[in-house]
Scaffold this motif. Structure first.
Motif, PDB file in Angstrom:
ATOM      1  N   THR A 142      -4.766 -10.793  -4.888  1.00 47.90           N
ATOM      2  CA  THR A 142      -4.980 -11.182  -3.499  1.00 47.90           C
ATOM      3  C   THR A 142      -6.096 -10.326  -2.917  1.00 47.90           C
ATOM      4  O   THR A 142      -6.565  -9.372  -3.556  1.00 47.90           O
ATOM      5  CB  THR A 142      -3.680 -11.042  -2.688  1.00 47.90           C
ATOM      6  OG1 THR A 142      -3.863 -11.633  -1.394  1.00 47.90           O
ATOM      7  CG2 THR A 142      -3.268  -9.592  -2.534  1.00 47.90           C
ATOM      8  N   LEU A 143      -6.515 -10.663  -1.717  1.00 44.96           N
ATOM      9  CA  LEU A 143      -7.641  -9.975  -1.086  1.00 44.96           C
ATOM     10  C   LEU A 143      -7.189  -9.249   0.175  1.00 44.96           C
ATOM     11  O   LEU A 143      -6.461  -9.803   1.002  1.00 44.96           O
ATOM     12  CB  LEU A 143      -8.742 -10.982  -0.713  1.00 44.96           C
ATOM     13  CG  LEU A 143      -9.331 -11.781  -1.868  1.00 44.96           C
ATOM     14  CD1 LEU A 143     -10.339 -12.798  -1.337  1.00 44.96           C
ATOM     15  CD2 LEU A 143     -10.001 -10.863  -2.879  1.00 44.96           C
ATOM     16  N   THR A 144      -7.620  -8.008   0.320  1.00 44.67           N
ATOM     17  CA  THR A 144      -7.275  -7.229   1.491  1.00 44.67           C
ATOM     18  C   THR A 144      -8.525  -6.502   2.003  1.00 44.67           C
ATOM     19  O   THR A 144      -9.642  -6.743   1.524  1.00 44.67           O
ATOM     20  CB  THR A 144      -6.123  -6.253   1.171  1.00 44.67           C
ATOM     21  OG1 THR A 144      -5.705  -5.612   2.373  1.00 44.67           O
ATOM     22  CG2 THR A 144      -6.525  -5.227   0.124  1.00 44.67           C
ATOM     23  N   TYR A 145      -8.327  -5.619   2.967  1.00 46.32           N
ATOM     24  CA  TYR A 145      -9.452  -4.902   3.577  1.00 46.32           C
ATOM     25  C   TYR A 145      -8.940  -3.582   4.125  1.00 46.32           C
ATOM     26  O   TYR A 145      -7.763  -3.444   4.459  1.00 46.32           O
ATOM     27  CB  TYR A 145     -10.069  -5.758   4.694  1.00 46.32           C
ATOM     28  CG  TYR A 145     -11.172  -5.069   5.473  1.00 46.32           C
ATOM     29  CD1 TYR A 145     -12.301  -4.570   4.819  1.00 46.32           C
ATOM     30  CD2 TYR A 145     -11.067  -4.906   6.852  1.00 46.32           C
ATOM     31  CE1 TYR A 145     -13.306  -3.932   5.536  1.00 46.32           C
ATOM     32  CE2 TYR A 145     -12.067  -4.267   7.578  1.00 46.32           C
ATOM     33  CZ  TYR A 145     -13.180  -3.786   6.903  1.00 46.32           C
ATOM     34  OH  TYR A 145     -14.169  -3.146   7.603  1.00 46.32           O
ATOM     35  N   MET A 146      -9.815  -2.595   4.239  1.00 47.51           N
ATOM     36  CA  MET A 146      -9.443  -1.248   4.637  1.00 47.51           C
ATOM     37  C   MET A 146      -8.861  -1.168   6.042  1.00 47.51           C
ATOM     38  O   MET A 146      -8.276  -0.156   6.430  1.00 47.51           O
ATOM     39  CB  MET A 146     -10.643  -0.309   4.514  1.00 47.51           C
ATOM     40  CG  MET A 146     -10.252   1.154   4.424  1.00 47.51           C
ATOM     41  SD  MET A 146     -11.631   2.228   4.051  1.00 47.51           S
ATOM     42  CE  MET A 146     -12.632   2.046   5.511  1.00 47.51           C
ATOM     43  N   GLY A 147      -8.991  -2.242   6.804  1.00 45.21           N
ATOM     44  CA  GLY A 147      -8.359  -2.292   8.120  1.00 45.21           C
ATOM     45  C   GLY A 147      -6.848  -2.202   8.038  1.00 45.21           C
ATOM     46  O   GLY A 147      -6.175  -2.022   9.057  1.00 45.21           O
ATOM     47  N   SER A 148      -6.300  -2.307   6.826  1.00 43.81           N
ATOM     48  CA  SER A 148      -4.866  -2.105   6.616  1.00 43.81           C
ATOM     49  C   SER A 148      -4.501  -0.627   6.622  1.00 43.81           C
ATOM     50  O   SER A 148      -3.348  -0.263   6.871  1.00 43.81           O
ATOM     51  CB  SER A 148      -4.451  -2.701   5.265  1.00 43.81           C
ATOM     52  OG  SER A 148      -5.109  -2.007   4.206  1.00 43.81           O
ATOM     53  N   GLU A 149      -5.476   0.234   6.341  1.00 40.60           N
ATOM     54  CA  GLU A 149      -5.241   1.670   6.189  1.00 40.60           C
ATOM     55  C   GLU A 149      -5.732   2.473   7.386  1.00 40.60           C
ATOM     56  O   GLU A 149      -5.148   3.491   7.741  1.00 40.60           O
ATOM     57  CB  GLU A 149      -5.964   2.186   4.945  1.00 40.60           C
ATOM     58  CG  GLU A 149      -5.650   1.446   3.667  1.00 40.60           C
ATOM     59  CD  GLU A 149      -6.601   1.854   2.551  1.00 40.60           C
ATOM     60  OE1 GLU A 149      -6.847   3.061   2.384  1.00 40.60           O
ATOM     61  OE2 GLU A 149      -7.114   0.965   1.857  1.00 40.60           O
ATOM     62  N   LYS A 150      -6.846   2.032   7.954  1.00 39.05           N
ATOM     63  CA  LYS A 150      -7.485   2.724   9.065  1.00 39.05           C
ATOM     64  C   LYS A 150      -7.737   1.718  10.189  1.00 39.05           C
ATOM     65  O   LYS A 150      -7.867   0.515   9.948  1.00 39.05           O
ATOM     66  CB  LYS A 150      -8.835   3.326   8.628  1.00 39.05           C
ATOM     67  CG  LYS A 150      -8.766   4.241   7.413  1.00 39.05           C
ATOM     68  CD  LYS A 150      -8.254   5.610   7.796  1.00 39.05           C
ATOM     69  CE  LYS A 150      -8.531   6.631   6.706  1.00 39.05           C
ATOM     70  NZ  LYS A 150      -7.536   6.697   5.668  1.00 39.05           N
ATOM     71  N   VAL A 151      -7.837   2.225  11.402  1.00 42.00           N
ATOM     72  CA  VAL A 151      -8.127   1.342  12.536  1.00 42.00           C
ATOM     73  C   VAL A 151      -9.598   0.934  12.484  1.00 42.00           C
ATOM     74  O   VAL A 151     -10.493   1.780  12.519  1.00 42.00           O
ATOM     75  CB  VAL A 151      -7.825   2.042  13.873  1.00 42.00           C
ATOM     76  CG1 VAL A 151      -8.250   1.163  15.044  1.00 42.00           C
ATOM     77  CG2 VAL A 151      -6.346   2.370  13.972  1.00 42.00           C
ATOM     78  N   MET A 152      -9.836  -0.356  12.372  1.00 44.41           N
ATOM     79  CA  MET A 152     -11.191  -0.909  12.353  1.00 44.41           C
ATOM     80  C   MET A 152     -11.333  -1.798  13.588  1.00 44.41           C
ATOM     81  O   MET A 152     -10.558  -2.743  13.774  1.00 44.41           O
ATOM     82  CB  MET A 152     -11.429  -1.727  11.092  1.00 44.41           C
ATOM     83  CG  MET A 152     -11.123  -0.973   9.793  1.00 44.41           C
ATOM     84  SD  MET A 152     -12.206   0.444   9.495  1.00 44.41           S
ATOM     85  CE  MET A 152     -13.687  -0.394   8.956  1.00 44.41           C
ATOM     86  N   GLY A 153     -12.296  -1.480  14.412  1.00 44.06           N
ATOM     87  CA  GLY A 153     -12.474  -2.215  15.660  1.00 44.06           C
ATOM     88  C   GLY A 153     -12.557  -3.717  15.455  1.00 44.06           C
ATOM     89  O   GLY A 153     -13.328  -4.193  14.642  1.00 44.06           O
ATOM     90  N   GLY A 154     -11.742  -4.459  16.206  1.00 40.04           N
ATOM     91  CA  GLY A 154     -11.780  -5.908  16.146  1.00 40.04           C
ATOM     92  C   GLY A 154     -10.912  -6.525  15.067  1.00 40.04           C
ATOM     93  O   GLY A 154     -10.741  -7.745  15.037  1.00 40.04           O
TER      94      GLY A 154
END
Length: 255
Positions: A142-154
């Motif tokens: 599956t595909l994920t993104y670092m916004g799961s680990e750190k707060v990423m604006g938007g």
């Protein structure tokens, strides 16, 4: 002989030529896979047909990921036509636009439930059906993104959904491992897709990655396609429950 020679690989979420799923499909095709595409609804059908035709010998099936009945019907049809599958790519996520544009604190109850259902629970739902067709073992990614680990604006509620997705990867890996089925996630660096347009200040995120990442560049669909092909292949047979970062090393950096 390619890494995926004669393997039946289901790719869910090939929307257009800018999608990560399309980059994975191209590399998987080059590595010898027999590809099976799914599309969400009538709006995506034409694009899915065109992309399948470009690769040749690729079948497409409609499946609304929010419907258990349609998921059941999809895998029953795949079982009838193919018998066995060896890999599945889950490239599906969605959140309501207003829940990405507004501050996270204003996320609606219905928007939260929608993002978690489509972006995280759908992996559980399709894995449950896919395992019965992976009679020779297999690989689910599956595909994920670092916004799961750190707060990423938007990124907002999608970050919460991706965190749930990554936890689901670990629990699914534990459940399906005894059957010889591996479950992993690719944490992709920011890449220009139609979905990315819904993220506020996305271009500034791209610029920061290119400036701060150890490799001083962003990533492209080919980077992700090769990683996916590896995870789908027997070369990764000892890897499961992992979140593999493909982001030019950006995730290791502090300030």
């Amino acid at each position: 002989m390619g890494l995926l020679d004669k393997k039946n690989i289901v790719i869910m979420g090939v929307r257009n030529k800018w999608s990560i799923a399309w980059g994975i499909a191209q590399i998987a095709h080059d590595e010898g896979a027999n590809l099976i595409f799914t599309y969400q609804g009538d709006r995506e059908r034409k694009s899915a047909e065109e992309l399948a035709a470009e690769l040749g010998n690729t079948e497409i099936f409609q499946c609304d990921i929010s419907s258990d009945e349609q998921i059941d019907a999809l895998f029953e049809e795949i079982k009838t036509k193919y018998g066995t599958i060896h890999g599945l790519v889950h490239a599906i996520a969605h959140a309501n636009t207003e829940d990405l544009q507004n501050d996270f604190v204003y996320t609606t109850r219905s928007g939260f439930a929608h993002a978690l259902d489509v972006s995280a629970y759908s992996l559980v739902a399709v894995s449950r059906r896919a395992k019965d067709l992976m009679t020779e073992g297999g690989s689910i990614i599956t595909l994920t993104y670092m916004g799961s680990e750190k707060v990423m604006g938007g990124y907002n509620v999608m970050g919460v959904a991706k965190a749930a997705l990554e936890a689901s990867v670990r629990y699914l890996a534990a459940d399906l491992g005894p059957s010889g089925i591996r479950v992993n996630a690719i944490s992709a660096g920011p890449i220009k897709t139609l979905s990315a347009k819904g993220v506020k200040d996305f271009n500034s995120i791209l610029e920061i990655v290119e400036k701060k990442a150890p490799m001083r560049r962003g990533i492209d669909r080919e980077d992700l396609g090769h990683t996916a092909a590896f995870l789908l292949s027997n070369h990764s047979r000892g890897i499961t429950g992992e979140v593999v970062h493909v982001d030019s090393g950006f995730n290791i950096m502090g300030i």
